[in-house]
Write a protein that holds these residues in place. Structure first.
Motif, PDB file in Angstrom:
ATOM      1  N   ARG A  50      46.375  32.391  33.159  1.00 55.29           N
ATOM      2  CA  ARG A  50      47.304  32.609  34.276  1.00 55.29           C
ATOM      3  C   ARG A  50      48.564  31.800  34.031  1.00 55.29           C
ATOM      4  NH1 ARG A  50      42.320  32.786  36.156  1.00 55.29           N
ATOM      5  NH2 ARG A  50      42.188  30.533  36.072  1.00 55.29           N
ATOM      6  N   PHE A  87      44.903  43.409  33.253  1.00 58.69           N
ATOM      7  CA  PHE A  87      45.510  42.158  33.723  1.00 58.69           C
ATOM      8  C   PHE A  87      45.451  41.048  32.680  1.00 58.69           C
ATOM      9  CE2 PHE A  87      41.081  42.474  35.230  1.00 58.69           C
ATOM     10  CZ  PHE A  87      40.511  41.360  34.617  1.00 58.69           C
ATOM     11  N   CYS A  88      44.695  41.242  31.601  1.00 57.51           N
ATOM     12  CA  CYS A  88      44.188  40.092  30.837  1.00 57.51           C
ATOM     13  C   CYS A  88      44.848  39.916  29.473  1.00 57.51           C
ATOM     14  CB  CYS A  88      42.675  40.255  30.661  1.00 57.51           C
ATOM     15  SG  CYS A  88      41.889  38.776  30.026  1.00 57.51           S
ATOM     16  N   GLN A 119      33.804  35.069  25.165  1.00 56.23           N
ATOM     17  CA  GLN A 119      34.630  35.752  26.160  1.00 56.23           C
ATOM     18  C   GLN A 119      33.894  36.976  26.701  1.00 56.23           C
ATOM     19  OE1 GLN A 119      36.514  34.473  23.409  1.00 56.23           O
ATOM     20  NE2 GLN A 119      37.237  32.897  24.802  1.00 56.23           N
ATOM     21  N   THR A 178      30.929  33.960  29.299  1.00 56.72           N
ATOM     22  CA  THR A 178      31.032  34.800  30.471  1.00 56.72           C
ATOM     23  C   THR A 178      30.633  36.225  30.112  1.00 56.72           C
ATOM     24  OG1 THR A 178      32.822  33.490  31.442  1.00 56.72           O
ATOM     25  CG2 THR A 178      32.602  35.705  32.219  1.00 56.72           C
ATOM     26  N   TYR A 220      30.443  40.472  30.752  1.00 53.08           N
ATOM     27  CA  TYR A 220      31.154  41.659  31.219  1.00 53.08           C
ATOM     28  C   TYR A 220      30.099  42.584  31.825  1.00 53.08           C
ATOM     29  CZ  TYR A 220      34.385  45.641  30.831  1.00 53.08           C
ATOM     30  OH  TYR A 220      35.198  46.706  31.084  1.00 53.08           O
ATOM     31  N   PRO A 275      31.528  38.254  36.471  1.00 51.96           N
ATOM     32  CA  PRO A 275      32.781  38.563  37.176  1.00 51.96           C
ATOM     33  C   PRO A 275      32.909  40.032  37.547  1.00 51.96           C
ATOM     34  CG  PRO A 275      33.197  37.243  35.204  1.00 51.96           C
ATOM     35  CD  PRO A 275      31.776  37.716  35.120  1.00 51.96           C
ATOM     36  N   GLN A 294      35.620  41.039  39.784  1.00 50.74           N
ATOM     37  CA  GLN A 294      37.091  41.110  39.960  1.00 50.74           C
ATOM     38  C   GLN A 294      37.513  41.763  41.266  1.00 50.74           C
ATOM     39  OE1 GLN A 294      38.212  39.142  37.955  1.00 50.74           O
ATOM     40  NE2 GLN A 294      37.305  39.392  35.948  1.00 50.74           N
ATOM     41  N   ARG A 316      38.396  48.267  34.176  1.00 46.16           N
ATOM     42  CA  ARG A 316      37.022  47.765  34.115  1.00 46.16           C
ATOM     43  C   ARG A 316      36.115  48.976  33.883  1.00 46.16           C
ATOM     44  NH1 ARG A 316      36.476  42.380  33.621  1.00 46.16           N
ATOM     45  NH2 ARG A 316      34.678  42.217  34.979  1.00 46.16           N
ATOM     46  N   ASP A 341      34.012  36.088  39.466  1.00 47.60           N
ATOM     47  CA  ASP A 341      35.463  35.881  39.517  1.00 47.60           C
ATOM     48  C   ASP A 341      36.071  37.033  40.303  1.00 47.60           C
ATOM     49  OD1 ASP A 341      35.296  33.723  37.748  1.00 47.60           O
ATOM     50  OD2 ASP A 341      35.862  34.916  35.999  1.00 47.60           O
ATOM     51  N   ILE A 400      40.019  38.725  41.468  1.00 41.47           N
ATOM     52  CA  ILE A 400      41.478  38.737  41.470  1.00 41.47           C
ATOM     53  C   ILE A 400      41.922  39.455  42.740  1.00 41.47           C
ATOM     54  CG2 ILE A 400      43.554  39.636  40.341  1.00 41.47           C
ATOM     55  CD1 ILE A 400      42.084  39.443  37.673  1.00 41.47           C
ATOM     56  N   PHE A 425      41.331  34.176  42.360  1.00 37.27           N
ATOM     57  CA  PHE A 425      42.713  33.928  41.943  1.00 37.27           C
ATOM     58  C   PHE A 425      43.636  34.988  42.494  1.00 37.27           C
ATOM     59  CE2 PHE A 425      39.601  33.364  38.518  1.00 37.27           C
ATOM     60  CZ  PHE A 425      39.668  31.999  38.307  1.00 37.27           C
ATOM     61  N   LYS A 426      44.898  34.586  42.704  1.00 35.53           N
ATOM     62  CA  LYS A 426      45.949  35.578  42.935  1.00 35.53           C
ATOM     63  C   LYS A 426      46.258  36.222  41.601  1.00 35.53           C
ATOM     64  CE  LYS A 426      48.789  32.776  45.992  1.00 35.53           C
ATOM     65  NZ  LYS A 426      50.154  32.276  46.151  1.00 35.53           N
ATOM     66  N   SER A 440      48.143  37.234  38.549  1.00 35.39           N
ATOM     67  CA  SER A 440      49.273  36.592  37.879  1.00 35.39           C
ATOM     68  C   SER A 440      49.707  37.482  36.716  1.00 35.39           C
ATOM     69  CB  SER A 440      48.801  35.211  37.369  1.00 35.39           C
ATOM     70  OG  SER A 440      49.687  34.644  36.447  1.00 35.39           O
ATOM     71  N   ARG A 470      50.824  38.757  33.343  1.00 37.40           N
ATOM     72  CA  ARG A 470      50.858  38.115  32.026  1.00 37.40           C
ATOM     73  C   ARG A 470      51.687  38.970  31.076  1.00 37.40           C
ATOM     74  NH1 ARG A 470      51.334  34.406  32.524  1.00 37.40           N
ATOM     75  NH2 ARG A 470      50.365  33.216  30.861  1.00 37.40           N
TER      76      ARG A 470
HETATM   77  N1  SAH Z   1      35.449  38.228  30.453  1.00 39.54           N
HETATM   78  C1  SAH Z   1      35.590  38.071  31.865  1.00 39.54           C
HETATM   79  C2  SAH Z   1      36.946  37.466  32.199  1.00 39.54           C
HETATM   80  C3  SAH Z   1      37.084  35.992  31.942  1.00 39.54           C
HETATM   81  S1  SAH Z   1      38.750  35.388  32.171  1.00 39.54           S
HETATM   82  C4  SAH Z   1      35.427  39.412  32.520  1.00 39.54           C
HETATM   83  O1  SAH Z   1      35.254  40.395  31.830  1.00 39.54           O
HETATM   84  O2  SAH Z   1      35.447  39.537  33.719  1.00 39.54           O
HETATM   85  C5  SAH Z   1      38.480  34.374  33.561  1.00 39.54           C
HETATM   86  C6  SAH Z   1      38.967  34.916  34.881  1.00 39.54           C
HETATM   87  O3  SAH Z   1      40.365  34.713  35.027  1.00 39.54           O
HETATM   88  C7  SAH Z   1      38.799  36.408  35.017  1.00 39.54           C
HETATM   89  O4  SAH Z   1      37.503  36.748  35.354  1.00 39.54           O
HETATM   90  C8  SAH Z   1      39.801  36.752  36.093  1.00 39.54           C
HETATM   91  O5  SAH Z   1      39.231  36.671  37.378  1.00 39.54           O
HETATM   92  C9  SAH Z   1      40.862  35.671  35.922  1.00 39.54           C
HETATM   93  N2  SAH Z   1      42.086  36.262  35.371  1.00 39.54           N
HETATM   94  C10 SAH Z   1      42.278  36.783  34.130  1.00 39.54           C
HETATM   95  N3  SAH Z   1      43.525  37.275  34.019  1.00 39.54           N
HETATM   96  C11 SAH Z   1      44.140  37.066  35.204  1.00 39.54           C
HETATM   97  C12 SAH Z   1      45.424  37.361  35.734  1.00 39.54           C
HETATM   98  N4  SAH Z   1      46.338  37.990  34.998  1.00 39.54           N
HETATM   99  N5  SAH Z   1      45.704  36.978  37.006  1.00 39.54           N
HETATM  100  C13 SAH Z   1      44.780  36.347  37.760  1.00 39.54           C
HETATM  101  N6  SAH Z   1      43.540  36.054  37.331  1.00 39.54           N
HETATM  102  C14 SAH Z   1      43.217  36.403  36.072  1.00 39.54           C
END
Ligand code: SAH
Length: 454
Positions: free
Chosen positions: A38, A163-164, A201, A237, A239, A264, A266, A278, A304, A306, A335-336, A338, A340
């Protein structure tokens, strides 16, 4: 994983004469191992560098030198930018390069070169890393005896959630061969480690090469459970779409596998989950949790979330709240959203205002905190197996982890460091428990909670 990676960096640097110290003051080298998940995490790096610059200057005033390095995913994503925003940095290197650290230090140290290494390797770094040394316990001056350790078995991600950043910073999915993982698990056990957390991951998509066909994570867990001395196994973590039958069965069959899973989700909205790319919808997740609960009735779930992903409506958010109500998480991170750089969601044109994100996050966290407290309170009066692994703040106090990862405090009268103790829970707090030793505590420690609640 950055904690694990930092340990491996220390292993690579040890033959060069470097030892880990507690604080950066007066150090010969400081490595910031960074996270890019983030924006907040990434921005922290620059403020931290500003502070370290003064220490570096102070050291130079005495005629000595401090090598300042940035490692990890911010280094991977913003290599050039770091060098231009903080030109006093000597080395910038990504997560797939730290087996070359010795060579980098030589270049930065001897020649005073600025080193930038953000290549993804042709050969996986694990083939070149030295055998891991006993992990350091940051809470212990003597260093070497830790009872809980991380072990990376898988790295990288091919999922491309919109988002990632992880697929771009850690690279493609890679699993270490089964034999390598087993050798490392045995080395850890020999140093007194009782609990291993398998890391990746996408750890549940582990596919490690083995002589008679690849091992999935379920098989790997069963194998690690056979290592003498290893009493507890965790993995993180995961999936959701990659939870296979063998892994779910491991939750029923492997006594060493803790009854706690970070899985997670989400969001609870199918529209949002689809936009996130997803590969599960909310009902898939519900069904998966049902299957896990059949396999291991006392399992506790963590997740987790978002909030405010682009396009998320009030109705979508209500779906998330509904899922939270139904599942009953015992712990969670939220989390809010964010944006990227370089990810598909960042350029979507339906961004949610920050104020709305903040409001939704507050509502969600309030509910998640309540669920956590309700679970913690449900533990009062029960006997839990606690791996005591660090001193507490008060004299004589020890702190450990329950099977559910709750921190449990106990005064020194009954506990020994590095031992799984049976503690009767006397108090529950928002983020921790207090317990008292149970005299005749012995068998099947990992099922203690199940037995107590039966
Ligand atoms: N592999 C896991 C993700 C791990 S990353 C999965 O597949 O779900 C850790 C956490 O950070 C994520 O689960 C997500 O909730 C948060 N995260 C990742 N990218 C984000 C973003 N752009 N904005 C906010 N939260 C984010």
């Amino acid at each position: 994983m950055n904690v694990y990676d930092s340990g491996r960096m220390a292993d690579v640097l040890a033959p060069l004469g470097y030892v880990q110290v507690e604080a950066p003051d007066d150090a010969d080298m400081v490595i910031l191992n960074t996270c890019h998940i983030r924006e907040k995490a990434a921005e922290k790096v620059y403020s931290e560098l500003g502070r370290l610059k003064h220490l570096k200057n102070a050291k130079e005033d005495t005629g000595e030198r401090m090598i300042l390095a940035v490692a990890g995913c911010v280094a991977q994503a913003e290599g050039e930018e770091i060098l231009s925003r903080a030109p006093y940095v000597d080395m910038v290197f990504g997560p797939q390069t730290y087996h070359r650290l010795g060579e980098m230090v030589a270049r930065a140290g001897r020649a005073g070169d600025v080193v930038l290494d953000t290549d993804f390797p042709v050969e996986p770094k694990f083939d070149f890393l030295p055998a891991s040394a006993p992990p350091m316990n940051p809470n212990k001056a003597s260093g070497n005896e830790v009872s809980s350790a991380f072990l990376t078995v898988q790295e990288g991600c091919d999922k491309f959630c919109t988002f990632c950043v992880v697929p771009y910073t850690r690279g493609a999915e890679y699993s270490r061969p089964g034999a390598d993982v087993m050798a490392e698990a045995k080395r850890l056990a020999a140093t007194g480690v009782r609990e291993i957390t398998l890391l990746g991951q996408n750890v549940n998509n582990y596919q490690g090469a083995a002589p008679k066909g690849d091992w999935g994570l379920g098989r790997l867990i069963a194998e690690v459970a056979t290592v003498d001395g290893i009493e507890r196994i965790r993995y993180t973590t995961s999936y959701p779409a990659d939870m296979d039958d063998e892994l779910i069965a491991a939750h029923a069959d492997v006594n060493e596998l803790m009854p706690f899973l970070h899985l997670p989700v989400q969001s609870g909205s199918d529209v949002v989950l689809k936009a996130m790319n997803r590969r599960h919808n909310a009902d898939d997740y519900r069904r998966l949790v049902d299957r896990l609960r059949v396999a291991r009735p006392d399992i506790g779930l963590s997740s987790d979330f978002i909030v405010g992903f682009p396009g998320e409506t009030d109705a979508d958010f209500a779906e998330t709240m509904k899922l939270v109500e139904e599942i009953g998480f015992i712990q969670a991170y939220s989390f809010k959203y964010s944006p990227r750089p370089g990810t598909p969601a960042a350029v979507m044109d339906t961004h949610v205002p920050d104020k709305v994100k903040g409001e939704r996050l507050a509502i969600l966290q309030d509910r998640l905190n309540t669920q956590q407290l309700v679970f913690n309170r449900s533990c009062v009066g029960k006997v839990m197996a606690v791996l005591l692994d660090r001193p507490g703040r008060e004299p004589g106090q020890l702190v450990g982890r329950s099977p559910y990862m709750q921190a449990v405090h106990v005064d020194g009268t009954g506990g020994t460091m590095g031992v799984i103790a049976g503690l009767r829970i006397t108090e529950a707090h928002a983020n921790s428990l207090t317990g008292a030793p149970v005299e005749d505590y012995a068998d099947a420690p990992n099922r203690a909670h199940e037995r107590a609640s039966a």
